[in-house]
Design an enzyme around this catalytic site. Structure first.
Site, PDB file in Angstrom:
ATOM      1  N   LYS A 138     -39.805 -14.261 -12.993  1.00 27.44           N
ATOM      2  CA  LYS A 138     -39.623 -14.573 -14.421  1.00 27.44           C
ATOM      3  C   LYS A 138     -39.532 -13.280 -15.214  1.00 27.44           C
ATOM      4  O   LYS A 138     -38.658 -13.119 -16.066  1.00 27.44           O
ATOM      5  CB  LYS A 138     -40.777 -15.446 -14.930  1.00 27.44           C
ATOM      6  CG  LYS A 138     -40.630 -16.897 -14.505  1.00 27.44           C
ATOM      7  CD  LYS A 138     -41.876 -17.728 -14.733  1.00 27.44           C
ATOM      8  CE  LYS A 138     -41.675 -19.119 -14.121  1.00 27.44           C
ATOM      9  NZ  LYS A 138     -42.884 -19.864 -13.889  1.00 27.44           N
ATOM     10  N   ASP A 156     -42.278 -24.140 -21.971  1.00 26.88           N
ATOM     11  CA  ASP A 156     -42.322 -24.958 -20.762  1.00 26.88           C
ATOM     12  C   ASP A 156     -42.177 -26.451 -21.104  1.00 26.88           C
ATOM     13  O   ASP A 156     -42.089 -27.279 -20.213  1.00 26.88           O
ATOM     14  CB  ASP A 156     -43.678 -24.725 -20.065  1.00 26.88           C
ATOM     15  CG  ASP A 156     -43.554 -24.613 -18.567  1.00 26.88           C
ATOM     16  OD1 ASP A 156     -42.423 -24.621 -18.064  1.00 26.88           O
ATOM     17  OD2 ASP A 156     -44.604 -24.498 -17.901  1.00 26.88           O
ATOM     18  N   GLN A 184     -48.795 -20.396 -15.964  1.00 24.47           N
ATOM     19  CA  GLN A 184     -48.287 -20.679 -14.624  1.00 24.47           C
ATOM     20  C   GLN A 184     -49.151 -21.750 -13.953  1.00 24.47           C
ATOM     21  O   GLN A 184     -50.370 -21.635 -13.932  1.00 24.47           O
ATOM     22  CB  GLN A 184     -48.271 -19.374 -13.811  1.00 24.47           C
ATOM     23  CG  GLN A 184     -47.670 -19.503 -12.437  1.00 24.47           C
ATOM     24  CD  GLN A 184     -46.182 -19.843 -12.456  1.00 24.47           C
ATOM     25  OE1 GLN A 184     -45.426 -19.345 -13.295  1.00 24.47           O
ATOM     26  NE2 GLN A 184     -45.752 -20.704 -11.566  1.00 24.47           N
TER      27      GLN A 184
END
Ligand code: NAD
Length: 281
Positions: free
Chosen positions: A52, A119, A96
């Site tokens: 990422k 997200d 995460q």
């Protein structure tokens, strides 16, 4: 059989994002910034987070990864997220997953401010998505839709079967498919006769997290199949939720694993971060 590979799609979308980022910087001085929080030492998560960061840099973004030990308390991590929420230089925040067991996912989804929730997991953003008015697109499901769009595979008025109902893939993918006028069948662990239901579908999206679950028994001849699964076998190979080679001569199109859905997720995450930066007041 059409191979629904990510590479040509990423070439187009990355080039566009690099240009848009440069334009935004020259017009406003703003540079998109992504903050990633990683709790614990999960090796796969470390690799994802590293990728990422590398891709964010390629796009011209700034980024940071904030590390916490496996034993970090939810209160410590929440305090960090609150600071990032208030920091005007931060456009996107990603926690995460998976998080260690002391974290309760039902609480954690409320932590990242909805305007920085790139997200798309905050209940406010999930609600907007289900209402057909998304603030951010859910990363993996939107990556799937961008693949289909690039290869001109339209789900409009088709029957689509989604195998899996997780908050990260199955449910938001079903919402996007409904938004494109597909009729959606959703299959999960408690579904009786899953193969029979799946065989009715023109499009099949497999996100069960079970290596090689799906084979020719599940698929109507000519169906388009998207494999979201990612698994590393004992001999180091990466395979999906579709048994390798099992759909040759059956499916009309299939995503490869690796090189299909996987690389699309980061692209959507970064496009969301850019949108967040651009729309900042
Ligand atoms: P999950 O474990 O949270 O959910 C799996 C879902 O599949 C559940 O809803 C379960 O009911 C259903 N399921 C399990 N076994 C089934 C069976 N035999 N028949 C029917 N349904 C069944 O998984 P997830 O987070 O949604 O991930 C699914 C897969 O996608 C995993 O392999 C994961 O690694 C992969 N994934 C890939 C990306 C990417 O970027 N490409 C992103 C997220 C997840």
């Amino acid at each position: 059989m059409i191979r629904i590979a990510a590479k040509p799609v990423l070439e187009v979308r990355r080039k566009k994002l690099i240009e848009q980022t440069a334009q935004l910087k020259s017009a406003t001085g703003r540079i998109p910034h992504l903050s990633v929080i990683l709790v614990g030492d999960d090796p796969a998560s470390r690799i994802y987070v590293q990728k990422k960061g590398e891709t964010a840099e390629l796009m011209g973004f700034t980024h940071e990864t904030i590390l916490f030990p496996e034993a970090a308390t939810p209160a410590e991590v929440l305090a960090c997220v609150k600071k990032l929420n208030e920091n005007p230089a931060v456009d996107g925040i990603l926690m995460q997953r998976p998080l260690p067991k002391q974290f309760n996912e039902k609480d954690v989804v409320f932590w990242v401010a909805p305007e920085k929730d790139v997200d798309c997991l905050h209940p406010e953003n999930v609600g907007l998505l289900v209402n057909g008015n998304p603030r951010f697109l859910p990363c993996t499901p939107a990556g799937v839709m961008f693949l289909l769009e690039h290869y001109q595979l339209s789900v409009e008025k088709k029957t689509a079967c989604v195998i899996g109902r997780s908050s990260i893939v199955g449910k938001p993918l079903a919402a996007l498919l409904l938004g494109k006028n597909a009729s959606v069948i959703q299959i999960h662990r408690s579904t009786p006769n899953p193969k029979g239901l799946c065989r009715q579908a023109d499009f099949v999206f497999v996100a069960a997290g079970v290596p090689a679950l799906v084979n020719a028994d599940w698929i109507k001849p000519g169906a388009v199949v998207v494999d979201v699964g990612i698994h590393r076998t004992a001999d180091g190979k990466v395979i999906g939720d579709v048994a390798p080679g099992s759909l040759d001569g059956i499916a009309s199109a299939l995503t490869p694993v690796p090189g299909g859905v996987g690389p699309m997720t980061i692209q959507v995450l970064l496009e969301n971060t850019y949108q967040s930066c651009k729309s900042k007041k």
